[in-house]
Design a protein around this motif. Structure first.
Motif, PDB file in Angstrom:
ATOM      1  N   GLN A 128      58.990  57.573  13.337  1.00  0.00           N
ATOM      2  CA  GLN A 128      57.773  57.490  14.144  1.00  0.00           C
ATOM      3  C   GLN A 128      56.961  58.780  14.047  1.00  0.00           C
ATOM      4  O   GLN A 128      55.733  58.742  14.056  1.00  0.00           O
ATOM      5  N   ASP A 129      57.630  59.909  13.923  1.00  0.00           N
ATOM      6  CA  ASP A 129      56.937  61.188  13.758  1.00  0.00           C
ATOM      7  C   ASP A 129      56.184  61.212  12.419  1.00  0.00           C
ATOM      8  O   ASP A 129      55.012  61.590  12.355  1.00  0.00           O
ATOM      9  N   ILE A 130      56.849  60.760  11.361  1.00  0.00           N
ATOM     10  CA  ILE A 130      56.203  60.708  10.046  1.00  0.00           C
ATOM     11  C   ILE A 130      55.059  59.702  10.060  1.00  0.00           C
ATOM     12  O   ILE A 130      53.998  59.943   9.483  1.00  0.00           O
ATOM     13  N   LYS A 131      55.247  58.575  10.754  1.00  0.00           N
ATOM     14  CA  LYS A 131      54.187  57.566  10.859  1.00  0.00           C
ATOM     15  C   LYS A 131      52.951  58.172  11.513  1.00  0.00           C
ATOM     16  O   LYS A 131      51.826  57.985  11.050  1.00  0.00           O
ATOM     17  N   ALA A 132      53.138  58.929  12.610  1.00  0.00           N
ATOM     18  CA  ALA A 132      52.010  59.551  13.299  1.00  0.00           C
ATOM     19  C   ALA A 132      51.287  60.536  12.380  1.00  0.00           C
ATOM     20  O   ALA A 132      50.052  60.573  12.345  1.00  0.00           O
ATOM     21  N   LYS A 133      52.043  61.329  11.617  1.00  0.00           N
ATOM     22  CA  LYS A 133      51.436  62.284  10.690  1.00  0.00           C
ATOM     23  C   LYS A 133      50.642  61.569   9.594  1.00  0.00           C
ATOM     24  O   LYS A 133      49.542  61.970   9.238  1.00  0.00           O
ATOM     25  N   LEU A 134      51.236  60.499   9.035  1.00  0.00           N
ATOM     26  CA  LEU A 134      50.574  59.765   7.954  1.00  0.00           C
ATOM     27  C   LEU A 134      49.287  59.109   8.426  1.00  0.00           C
ATOM     28  O   LEU A 134      48.275  59.128   7.730  1.00  0.00           O
ATOM     29  N   GLU A 135      49.317  58.519   9.617  1.00  0.00           N
ATOM     30  CA  GLU A 135      48.138  57.817  10.105  1.00  0.00           C
ATOM     31  C   GLU A 135      47.047  58.772  10.572  1.00  0.00           C
ATOM     32  O   GLU A 135      45.879  58.418  10.582  1.00  0.00           O
ATOM     33  N   ALA A 136      47.416  60.003  10.929  1.00  0.00           N
ATOM     34  CA  ALA A 136      46.424  60.985  11.368  1.00  0.00           C
ATOM     35  C   ALA A 136      45.743  61.670  10.181  1.00  0.00           C
ATOM     36  O   ALA A 136      44.591  62.085  10.274  1.00  0.00           O
ATOM     37  N   ALA A 137      46.450  61.784   9.073  1.00  0.00           N
ATOM     38  CA  ALA A 137      45.925  62.519   7.916  1.00  0.00           C
ATOM     39  C   ALA A 137      45.102  61.605   7.011  1.00  0.00           C
ATOM     40  O   ALA A 137      45.396  60.428   6.870  1.00  0.00           O
ATOM     41  N   LYS A 138      44.058  62.183   6.420  1.00  0.00           N
ATOM     42  CA  LYS A 138      43.319  61.494   5.359  1.00  0.00           C
ATOM     43  C   LYS A 138      43.725  62.179   4.065  1.00  0.00           C
ATOM     44  O   LYS A 138      43.477  63.366   3.873  1.00  0.00           O
ATOM     45  N   VAL A 139      44.358  61.431   3.217  1.00  0.00           N
ATOM     46  CA  VAL A 139      44.878  61.977   1.969  1.00  0.00           C
ATOM     47  C   VAL A 139      43.806  61.877   0.895  1.00  0.00           C
ATOM     48  O   VAL A 139      43.258  60.809   0.656  1.00  0.00           O
ATOM     49  N   ARG A 140      43.499  63.024   0.266  1.00  0.00           N
ATOM     50  CA  ARG A 140      42.503  63.056  -0.812  1.00  0.00           C
ATOM     51  C   ARG A 140      43.226  62.952  -2.137  1.00  0.00           C
ATOM     52  O   ARG A 140      44.214  63.625  -2.370  1.00  0.00           O
ATOM     53  N   LEU A 141      42.696  62.098  -2.994  1.00  0.00           N
ATOM     54  CA  LEU A 141      43.292  61.856  -4.294  1.00  0.00           C
ATOM     55  C   LEU A 141      42.211  62.027  -5.358  1.00  0.00           C
ATOM     56  O   LEU A 141      41.293  61.221  -5.447  1.00  0.00           O
ATOM     57  N   ALA A 142      42.283  63.125  -6.125  1.00  0.00           N
ATOM     58  CA  ALA A 142      41.299  63.395  -7.172  1.00  0.00           C
ATOM     59  C   ALA A 142      41.754  62.728  -8.459  1.00  0.00           C
ATOM     60  O   ALA A 142      42.883  62.932  -8.906  1.00  0.00           O
ATOM     61  N   VAL A 143      40.876  61.914  -9.039  1.00  0.00           N
ATOM     62  CA  VAL A 143      41.208  61.165 -10.249  1.00  0.00           C
ATOM     63  C   VAL A 143      40.093  61.312 -11.284  1.00  0.00           C
ATOM     64  O   VAL A 143      38.957  61.624 -10.940  1.00  0.00           O
ATOM     65  N   LYS A 144      40.440  61.059 -12.531  1.00  0.00           N
ATOM     66  CA  LYS A 144      39.438  61.093 -13.602  1.00  0.00           C
ATOM     67  C   LYS A 144      38.584  59.832 -13.502  1.00  0.00           C
ATOM     68  O   LYS A 144      39.102  58.734 -13.373  1.00  0.00           O
ATOM     69  N   THR A 145      37.272  60.041 -13.562  1.00  0.00           N
ATOM     70  CA  THR A 145      36.359  58.904 -13.457  1.00  0.00           C
ATOM     71  C   THR A 145      35.333  58.933 -14.570  1.00  0.00           C
ATOM     72  O   THR A 145      35.051  59.971 -15.157  1.00  0.00           O
ATOM     73  N   GLY A 146      34.765  57.760 -14.803  1.00  0.00           N
ATOM     74  CA  GLY A 146      33.679  57.629 -15.761  1.00  0.00           C
ATOM     75  C   GLY A 146      32.380  57.465 -14.993  1.00  0.00           C
ATOM     76  O   GLY A 146      32.244  57.898 -13.851  1.00  0.00           O
ATOM     77  N   THR A 147      31.422  56.808 -15.604  1.00  0.00           N
ATOM     78  CA  THR A 147      30.135  56.605 -14.954  1.00  0.00           C
ATOM     79  C   THR A 147      30.275  55.623 -13.794  1.00  0.00           C
ATOM     80  O   THR A 147      31.059  54.680 -13.852  1.00  0.00           O
ATOM     81  N   GLY A 148      29.522  55.854 -12.754  1.00  0.00           N
ATOM     82  CA  GLY A 148      29.512  54.957 -11.608  1.00  0.00           C
ATOM     83  C   GLY A 148      30.750  55.050 -10.739  1.00  0.00           C
ATOM     84  O   GLY A 148      30.988  54.168  -9.921  1.00  0.00           O
ATOM     85  N   GLY A 149      31.556  56.083 -10.902  1.00  0.00           N
ATOM     86  CA  GLY A 149      32.734  56.243 -10.064  1.00  0.00           C
ATOM     87  C   GLY A 149      33.899  55.346 -10.438  1.00  0.00           C
ATOM     88  O   GLY A 149      34.852  55.198  -9.678  1.00  0.00           O
ATOM     89  N   ARG A 150      33.860  54.740 -11.618  1.00  0.00           N
ATOM     90  CA  ARG A 150      34.969  53.882 -12.059  1.00  0.00           C
ATOM     91  C   ARG A 150      36.090  54.757 -12.611  1.00  0.00           C
ATOM     92  O   ARG A 150      35.855  55.705 -13.346  1.00  0.00           O
ATOM     93  N   LEU A 151      37.320  54.413 -12.250  1.00  0.00           N
ATOM     94  CA  LEU A 151      38.484  55.166 -12.686  1.00  0.00           C
ATOM     95  C   LEU A 151      38.899  54.767 -14.094  1.00  0.00           C
ATOM     96  O   LEU A 151      38.650  53.651 -14.526  1.00  0.00           O
ATOM     97  N   PHE A 152      39.535  55.703 -14.776  1.00  0.00           N
ATOM     98  CA  PHE A 152      40.203  55.394 -16.039  1.00  0.00           C
ATOM     99  C   PHE A 152      41.580  54.888 -15.652  1.00  0.00           C
ATOM    100  O   PHE A 152      42.460  55.653 -15.300  1.00  0.00           O
ATOM    101  N   GLY A 153      41.779  53.578 -15.670  1.00  0.00           N
ATOM    102  CA  GLY A 153      43.028  52.990 -15.189  1.00  0.00           C
ATOM    103  C   GLY A 153      42.892  52.668 -13.712  1.00  0.00           C
ATOM    104  O   GLY A 153      41.816  52.288 -13.247  1.00  0.00           O
TER     105      GLY A 153
END
Length: 152
Positions: free
Chosen positions: A67-92
């Protein structure tokens, strides 16, 4: 019907160490070739105990910890930087291993990639949610911000 022992978690079927009866074709054509299950034998009882012991060691120790981990996960916004092409489309697309690594880098928790479920494929930048099964009775929802890693 075939009696099997699950060696990996199969969504909607069971956890490692579960002894189940499934249709012959399902076992023969899917579970056995993928390595998700083995045929049940009298000698397999020892294997069941080993699988269950390993599963218990991997599970989070207590409900309070989950429950402690659940509270931490739901409170945090996780940023995920990925390689993208035009228009914000991901490679994969974004995989569960990428989400687990991003959560670990954010310092929130260390997750098992097999416990993460993505409802729809993530193929563009934006905000998404994913579900994490912390225990059989406790699920957490992660908010992911998928952003481009292009340097401007």
């Amino acid at each position: 019907m075939s009696k099997i022992i699950l060696t990996h978690e199969v969504t909607g079927l069971g956890e490692p160490g579960d002894v189940l009866e499934v249709k012959n074709g399902y076992a023969r054509n899917y579970l056995f070739p993928q390595g998700f299950a083995v045929a049940w034998t009298r000698g397999g009882e020892k294997q069941v105990e080993q699988i269950r012991a390993a599963r218990a060691a991997r599970e989070l120790a207590t409900i309070e910890e989950a429950q402690d981990i659940k509270a931490k996960l739901e409170a945090a916004k996780v940023r995920l930087a990925v390689k993208t092409g035009t228009g914000g489309r991901l490679f994969g697309s974004v995989k569960t291993v990428h989400i687990a690594d991003a959560v670990k880098e954010a310092g929130v928790a260390e997750l098992d990639k097999r416990k993460i479920e993505i409802p729809t494929a993530i193929k563009t930048t934006g905000e998404y949610t994913a579900t994490v099964r912390l225990r059989d009775d406790i699920n957490a929802t992660i908010t992911l911000q998928v952003i481009s890693d292009k340097k401007k």
